[in-house]
Design a protein around this motif. Structure first.
Motif, PDB file in Angstrom:
ATOM      1  N   THR A  14      27.491  38.652  34.691  1.00 24.83           N
ATOM      2  CA  THR A  14      28.017  38.238  33.388  1.00 24.83           C
ATOM      3  C   THR A  14      29.536  38.331  33.349  1.00 24.83           C
ATOM      4  O   THR A  14      30.150  39.128  34.067  1.00 24.83           O
ATOM      5  CB  THR A  14      27.458  39.129  32.265  1.00 24.83           C
ATOM      6  N   LYS A  15      30.124  37.527  32.477  1.00 20.74           N
ATOM      7  CA  LYS A  15      31.564  37.564  32.264  1.00 20.74           C
ATOM      8  C   LYS A  15      31.968  38.897  31.628  1.00 20.74           C
ATOM      9  O   LYS A  15      33.060  39.415  31.889  1.00 20.74           O
ATOM     10  CB  LYS A  15      31.969  36.400  31.348  1.00 20.74           C
ATOM     11  N   GLU A  16      31.091  39.467  30.805  1.00 17.70           N
ATOM     12  CA  GLU A  16      31.401  40.747  30.162  1.00 17.70           C
ATOM     13  C   GLU A  16      31.588  41.847  31.203  1.00 17.70           C
ATOM     14  O   GLU A  16      32.467  42.708  31.071  1.00 17.70           O
ATOM     15  CB  GLU A  16      30.280  41.132  29.188  1.00 17.70           C
ATOM     16  N   GLU A  17      30.766  41.817  32.243  1.00 18.94           N
ATOM     17  CA  GLU A  17      30.879  42.822  33.306  1.00 18.94           C
ATOM     18  C   GLU A  17      32.210  42.681  34.050  1.00 18.94           C
ATOM     19  O   GLU A  17      32.873  43.657  34.378  1.00 18.94           O
ATOM     20  CB  GLU A  17      29.706  42.675  34.280  1.00 18.94           C
ATOM     21  N   GLN A  18      32.620  41.431  34.280  1.00 20.81           N
ATOM     22  CA  GLN A  18      33.917  41.191  34.930  1.00 20.81           C
ATOM     23  C   GLN A  18      35.053  41.710  34.055  1.00 20.81           C
ATOM     24  O   GLN A  18      35.971  42.373  34.541  1.00 20.81           O
ATOM     25  CB  GLN A  18      34.089  39.698  35.196  1.00 20.81           C
ATOM     26  N   ASP A  19      34.985  41.430  32.748  1.00 17.99           N
ATOM     27  CA  ASP A  19      36.032  41.896  31.824  1.00 17.99           C
ATOM     28  C   ASP A  19      36.094  43.422  31.795  1.00 17.99           C
ATOM     29  O   ASP A  19      37.176  44.010  31.689  1.00 17.99           O
ATOM     30  CB  ASP A  19      35.768  41.356  30.421  1.00 17.99           C
ATOM     31  N   SER A  20      34.942  44.067  31.900  1.00 18.32           N
ATOM     32  CA  SER A  20      34.905  45.529  31.881  1.00 18.32           C
ATOM     33  C   SER A  20      35.621  46.108  33.090  1.00 18.32           C
ATOM     34  O   SER A  20      36.387  47.072  32.977  1.00 18.32           O
ATOM     35  CB  SER A  20      33.449  46.010  31.843  1.00 18.32           C
ATOM     36  N   PHE A  21      35.400  45.517  34.259  1.00 16.51           N
ATOM     37  CA  PHE A  21      36.099  45.967  35.466  1.00 16.51           C
ATOM     38  C   PHE A  21      37.601  45.792  35.301  1.00 16.51           C
ATOM     39  O   PHE A  21      38.394  46.686  35.608  1.00 16.51           O
ATOM     40  CB  PHE A  21      35.602  45.190  36.695  1.00 16.51           C
ATOM     41  N   HIS A  22      38.008  44.616  34.836  1.00 16.54           N
ATOM     42  CA  HIS A  22      39.437  44.348  34.661  1.00 16.54           C
ATOM     43  C   HIS A  22      40.072  45.358  33.702  1.00 16.54           C
ATOM     44  O   HIS A  22      41.178  45.854  33.929  1.00 16.54           O
ATOM     45  CB  HIS A  22      39.643  42.928  34.132  1.00 16.54           C
ATOM     46  N   GLN A  23      39.372  45.684  32.627  1.00 16.56           N
ATOM     47  CA  GLN A  23      39.901  46.603  31.630  1.00 16.56           C
ATOM     48  C   GLN A  23      40.170  47.977  32.245  1.00 16.56           C
ATOM     49  O   GLN A  23      41.229  48.567  32.034  1.00 16.56           O
ATOM     50  CB  GLN A  23      38.894  46.736  30.477  1.00 16.56           C
ATOM     51  N   HIS A  24      39.234  48.465  33.049  1.00 17.01           N
ATOM     52  CA  HIS A  24      39.401  49.797  33.626  1.00 17.01           C
ATOM     53  C   HIS A  24      40.384  49.806  34.780  1.00 17.01           C
ATOM     54  O   HIS A  24      41.090  50.794  35.004  1.00 17.01           O
ATOM     55  CB  HIS A  24      38.038  50.332  34.077  1.00 17.01           C
ATOM     56  N   ILE A  25      40.453  48.738  35.519  1.00 18.11           N
ATOM     57  CA  ILE A  25      41.435  48.659  36.614  1.00 18.11           C
ATOM     58  C   ILE A  25      42.849  48.687  36.053  1.00 18.11           C
ATOM     59  O   ILE A  25      43.722  49.404  36.538  1.00 18.11           O
ATOM     60  CB  ILE A  25      41.210  47.380  37.453  1.00 18.11           C
ATOM     61  N   ASP A  32      46.350  49.303  42.867  1.00 11.86           N
ATOM     62  CA  ASP A  32      47.074  48.097  43.287  1.00 11.86           C
ATOM     63  C   ASP A  32      46.138  47.036  43.849  1.00 11.86           C
ATOM     64  O   ASP A  32      46.575  45.984  44.255  1.00 11.86           O
ATOM     65  CB  ASP A  32      48.117  48.464  44.346  1.00 11.86           C
ATOM     66  N   ASN A  33      44.860  47.354  43.974  1.00 11.08           N
ATOM     67  CA  ASN A  33      43.949  46.412  44.608  1.00 11.08           C
ATOM     68  C   ASN A  33      43.527  45.295  43.663  1.00 11.08           C
ATOM     69  O   ASN A  33      43.497  45.450  42.458  1.00 11.08           O
ATOM     70  CB  ASN A  33      42.688  47.131  45.087  1.00 11.08           C
ATOM     71  N   ASN A  34      43.145  44.187  44.257  1.00 16.91           N
ATOM     72  CA  ASN A  34      42.499  43.109  43.529  1.00 16.91           C
ATOM     73  C   ASN A  34      41.018  43.151  43.867  1.00 16.91           C
ATOM     74  O   ASN A  34      40.633  43.525  44.964  1.00 16.91           O
ATOM     75  CB  ASN A  34      43.055  41.751  43.966  1.00 16.91           C
ATOM     76  N   ILE A  35      40.172  42.753  42.926  1.00 22.25           N
ATOM     77  CA  ILE A  35      38.747  42.601  43.195  1.00 22.25           C
ATOM     78  C   ILE A  35      38.428  41.118  43.095  1.00 22.25           C
ATOM     79  O   ILE A  35      38.809  40.460  42.139  1.00 22.25           O
ATOM     80  CB  ILE A  35      37.890  43.405  42.197  1.00 22.25           C
ATOM     81  N   ALA A  36      37.736  40.610  44.096  1.00 22.36           N
ATOM     82  CA  ALA A  36      37.272  39.219  44.056  1.00 22.36           C
ATOM     83  C   ALA A  36      35.898  39.208  43.406  1.00 22.36           C
ATOM     84  O   ALA A  36      34.970  39.854  43.894  1.00 22.36           O
ATOM     85  CB  ALA A  36      37.208  38.642  45.465  1.00 22.36           C
ATOM     86  N   PHE A  37      35.759  38.509  42.286  1.00 23.53           N
ATOM     87  CA  PHE A  37      34.505  38.475  41.544  1.00 23.53           C
ATOM     88  C   PHE A  37      33.722  37.213  41.882  1.00 23.53           C
ATOM     89  O   PHE A  37      34.290  36.119  42.013  1.00 23.53           O
ATOM     90  CB  PHE A  37      34.775  38.520  40.033  1.00 23.53           C
ATOM     91  N   PHE A  38      32.394  37.367  42.010  1.00 22.40           N
ATOM     92  CA  PHE A  38      31.517  36.241  42.291  1.00 22.40           C
ATOM     93  C   PHE A  38      30.297  36.326  41.389  1.00 22.40           C
ATOM     94  O   PHE A  38      29.776  37.415  41.105  1.00 22.40           O
ATOM     95  CB  PHE A  38      31.061  36.260  43.759  1.00 22.40           C
ATOM     96  N   SER A 100      28.769  52.696  35.407  1.00 18.40           N
ATOM     97  CA  SER A 100      29.769  51.862  34.736  1.00 18.40           C
ATOM     98  C   SER A 100      31.007  51.782  35.614  1.00 18.40           C
ATOM     99  O   SER A 100      31.224  52.624  36.490  1.00 18.40           O
ATOM    100  CB  SER A 100      30.150  52.460  33.383  1.00 18.40           C
ATOM    101  N   PRO A 101      31.845  50.761  35.403  1.00 15.29           N
ATOM    102  CA  PRO A 101      33.113  50.668  36.141  1.00 15.29           C
ATOM    103  C   PRO A 101      33.973  51.910  35.944  1.00 15.29           C
ATOM    104  O   PRO A 101      34.661  52.346  36.872  1.00 15.29           O
ATOM    105  CB  PRO A 101      33.773  49.426  35.546  1.00 15.29           C
ATOM    106  N   ARG A 102      33.921  52.506  34.752  1.00 16.52           N
ATOM    107  CA  ARG A 102      34.745  53.688  34.483  1.00 16.52           C
ATOM    108  C   ARG A 102      34.397  54.814  35.472  1.00 16.52           C
ATOM    109  O   ARG A 102      35.264  55.480  36.016  1.00 16.52           O
ATOM    110  CB  ARG A 102      34.548  54.162  33.045  1.00 16.52           C
ATOM    111  N   GLU A 103      33.095  55.031  35.707  1.00 12.91           N
ATOM    112  CA  GLU A 103      32.670  56.107  36.601  1.00 12.91           C
ATOM    113  C   GLU A 103      33.204  55.889  38.017  1.00 12.91           C
ATOM    114  O   GLU A 103      33.694  56.814  38.657  1.00 12.91           O
ATOM    115  CB  GLU A 103      31.138  56.173  36.626  1.00 12.91           C
ATOM    116  N   LEU A 104      33.130  54.668  38.468  1.00 10.04           N
ATOM    117  CA  LEU A 104      33.614  54.359  39.820  1.00 10.04           C
ATOM    118  C   LEU A 104      35.106  54.572  39.932  1.00 10.04           C
ATOM    119  O   LEU A 104      35.606  55.206  40.869  1.00 10.04           O
ATOM    120  CB  LEU A 104      33.266  52.908  40.164  1.00 10.04           C
TER     121      LEU A 104
END
Length: 754
Positions: A14-25, A32-38, A100-104
């Motif tokens: 889902t797009k929501e999951e991608q947005d959640s990762f971006h928010q925590h990063i 400094d890393n980028n994540i490639a989302f698929f 959750s992305p926060r935990e990671l």
């Protein structure tokens, strides 16, 4: 989808999951890393396979964790993180389950602030296996030589590099800030400090090293110079202190985990040399290396290894291995890092088990800068500033790439060169580009055109050699001198010199010298792809002499080379030449073998729509037609029509029309001949012979339909065209044969009527 250089991939739903990762990063300091989302599993797999030389981390989002066992089989995946409970077979790859992305990210489990020396242990060595002084080894040292000697411009020294980095990190505010900081504060004597930072510089440069991306490496050439020169200064200072206490044997250590395939390559290579193609992070403290190596806990997928690199400077004389303790220069002082400069040559001494890890012992070997000395010998009138200006440096790398068979890369590096201001560079540019043209496979030309192209490029090379000689003192153009140099060289550059002599000799019609040089080159140590190239050059000289038996024997040598690549354009050319000669000598069986093999190779390694595939299939069909195997001919003509190359298609229709006519199917014969005639008449320069043949077929068809006037009209048209236009003797004979056939049929018709 386009992505920057990344360490982490995420397959999500889902797009929501991608947005959640971006928010925590974005909220995490130091990330400094980028994540490639698929969102598509197939696209994710394709991307991971495209970066097969990297060690990637993968996050499987909600609804995607059932794919864990599939991704575990990919050797480039280092760890997998799941976002929901899932049964899996390979526990060595699954790092943990996160809610959750926060935990990671709060655990920092992905090492987002990983130091360059730690990261290098994840990515392994960047090396070239030298084996028998291979061409790749010459390339490694040529590349290093050029990178270190290319002169810096007065302004905008790092312009190309900065453009590359900004493009890669577009949208990453933190990295772009670091790039701006680099522009404002960078100094040559701070090169190592910048290199050891967790930033764009280390990641971009080492990614280029790992992928052997010469175009990117070239953009970083002045940074590489600065790092190397600073290491040289530190090495000199530290060596003086070591000599003061009579110590000149060093032992450096490096611990890492290696894939089973990487480990096997080194284990099987004991006794071989390896050229280090990047800066290598090591330490003087074995206990630190043991920590990095681990204790074999991931042995199903990864081996824990400790490298011991022995450097005995007493073995080197005036030549040295450049390495230095950079603890004082590095921002990660606790790592006690010793940096080994690129270009170091190491011999694999032993591979032995030690506890839960493996110990791999290397010994540094002297590297004599003979390539540099050879350049000075070949260009005695040139000073260093002339040899190593920007364009000449690109030319040298281009020549090294060409020697490795990397034709496309050689073209790319030379296409980026500026307009030349000096005649020497112009001459050398012509020589290199002509060499590239000599080795490029041409997909749409006849064999005679291939030979013309070859000799035209050789002529350009010869004229350039003549022009460059008085400007540089270049004395490599005479046979005796070139042979003398060749005899002293025991690696594939020797073969290139022999081939160069042969080219020059053949141009001057001294075929005996050319043949002698090429036969000598075949006896020298080189890989089978280069040997196939020598065979083809020798075959072309025999063609010039019309020594057909020797041509076929030389092509046969190419076929018998056990390790020649099926992608080799020389192998393809050998099949083309053999097929043509066997057909010329009416040996249809052997001709068919080689035409069929040529079609297979083109379809597998080039394109099934290559015009030469169509041309070769046409020849195969015509041979079957000559052998009276109408079914086989008919099938192949149909394949030619499907390929839809105009020249071959119109002939295929005409031949199929003939086969239908012989089978008594006048309707289909008429259709095929109509197609052929219409295509031929649309050509700017119509094929008169083909048009006449179609009229002859129409005459027979109309006669079979008892349309005698129409048959006579087609026959008269064919005769008129043969009278008014030039056609071959063979076509004129076909006209007479058709007239005789119609006369015979007409006689029988009148006798039946009477």
């Amino acid at each position: 989808m386009s992505h920057s250089e990344v360490d982490v991939c995420a397959l999500i739903s889902t797009k929501e999951e991608q947005d959640s990762f971006h928010q925590h990063i974005n909220a995490l300091d130091g990330c400094d890393n980028n994540i490639a989302f698929f969102f598509d599993p197939d696209e994710c797999v394709e991307y991971i396979l495209s970066i097969h030389q990297e060690k990637g981390l993968l996050i499987l989002g909600k609804g995607q964790c059932h794919l864990v066992d599939i991704f575990s089989t990919l050797p480039c995946i280092f760890y997998i993180y799941l976002t929901e409970a899932q049964h899996y077979n390979d526990a060595s790859r699954v790092r943990c389950i996160i809610s959750s992305p926060r935990e990671l990210l709060e655990k920092n489990d992905l090492n987002f602030s990983i130091s360059p020396s730690i990261e290098s242990r994840l990515h392994g060595l960047t090396t070239t296996d030298v084996r028998d002084d291979g061409v790749a080894f010459c390339y490694t040292h040529t590349m290093l030589l050029v990178l270190l000697h290319t002169q810096k411009p007065a302004n905008n020294v790092h312009e190309d590099m900065l453009k590359e980095c900004r493009a890669t990190y577009d949208g990453n505010a933190k990295e772009l800030e670091k790039i701006d900081e680099f522009v404002k504060t960078y100094e040559s004597m701070k090169a190592i400090s910048w290199y050891t930072k967790d930033s764009f510089l280390y990641r971009q440069l080492n990614a280029a090293f790992r992928r052997a991306n010469i175009l990117t490496i070239w953009k970083f050439r002045f940074i590489i110079q600065d790092i190397y020169r600073q290491l040289e200064i530190l090495h000199t200072e530290q060596s003086k202190n070591a000599k003061a206490i009579s110590h000149n044997i060093y032992r450096l250590y490096r611990g890492q985990r290696m894939t089973l395939n990487e480990f096997k390559q080194i284990k099987d290579g004991v006794g071989h040399l390896m050229a280090i193609n990047s800066f290598l992070s090591t330490t003087k403290y074995r206990n630190l290396a043991e920590i990095w190596a681990g204790d074999g806990e991931d042995r199903q997928k990864l081996e824990s290894v400790i490298f011991e690199i022995i450097i005995d400077e007493s073995e080197f004389g005036d030549i040295s291995v450049v390495f230095a303790d950079i603890t004082a220069e590095s921002i990660f002082e606790e790592e006690r890092e010793v940096l080994l400069a690129m270009g170091a040559t190491l011999r694999i001494e032993s591979v032995e088990p030690e506890g839960n890890a493996w110990k791999i012992c290397f010994r540094a070997c002297p590297f004599e800068d003979r390539i540099y000395r050879e350049l000075k010998t070949r260009f005695p009138k040139c000073n260093e500033s002339l040899i190593f200006n920007e364009n000449m440096s690109r030319l040298m790398i281009g020549q090294a790439l060409l020697s490795m068979g990397e034709i496309e890369k050689a073209q790319q590096i030379t296409q980026q060169m500026d307009r030349f201001q000096d005649p020497i560079a112009n001459c050398m540019d012509t020589i290199l580009k002509s060499s590239i043209e000599l080795q490029k496979p041409e997909s749409d030309s006849t064999e005679s055109n291939e030979r013309i192209r070859l000799w035209e490029n050789l002529s350009k090379m010869k004229e350039s050699f003549k022009a460059v000689k008085p400007l540089t003192g270049f004395h490599d153009n005479f046979y005796p001198n070139r042979l003398q140099i060749a005899e002293k060289m025991k690696n594939p550059w020797h073969n290139n010199i022999l081939r160069g002599i042969a080219w020059t000799a053949a141009q001057e019609n001294d075929n005996d010298t050319a043949i002698q040089c090429l036969q000598e080159a075949l006896l020298r140590s080189c890989d089978d792809d280069l040997r196939a190239t020598v065979c083809m050059q020798l075959a072309l000289i025999y063609i010039k002499q019309e020594n057909w038996r020797a041509v076929l024997e030389t092509c046969e040598k190419s076929f018998n080379l056990p390790k020649v690549s099926e992608k080799s354009p020389m192998l393809l050319s050998a099949h083309d030449i053999s097929a043509s000669l066997y057909q010329q000598f009416k040996d249809n069986c052997n001709a068919l073998v080689h035409y069929k093999r040529a079609v297979e190779l083109r379809c597998q390694h080039h394109s099934s729509h290559d015009p030469k595939v169509s041309a070769d299939k046409m020849r195969i069909a015509l041979i079957f037609l000559e052998l009276k195997d109408m079914d086989a001919a008919f099938k192949i003509f149909g394949e030619v029509i499907e390929l839809d190359h105009s020249k071959d298609t119109r002939v295929a229709y005409e031949r199929m029309g003939l086969i239908y006519l012989l089978r008594g199917d006048c309707d289909m014969a008429h259709y095929c001949c109509t197609q052929s005639l219409e295509m031929a008449q649309r050509e700017v320069s119509p094929d008169i012979d083909l048009i006449i043949k179609n009229h002859l077929h129409f005459a027979m068809i109309e006669y079979m339909w008892k349309h005698f006037d129409e048959a006579d009209a087609h026959m008269n048209e064919a005769i008129a065209m043969s009278t008014n236009c030039q056609c071959t003797q063979r076509t004129k004979k076909e006209i007479q044969t058709t007239l005789d056939a119609l006369h015979s049929l007409d006689t029988r018709r009148h006798m039946t009527t009477n």
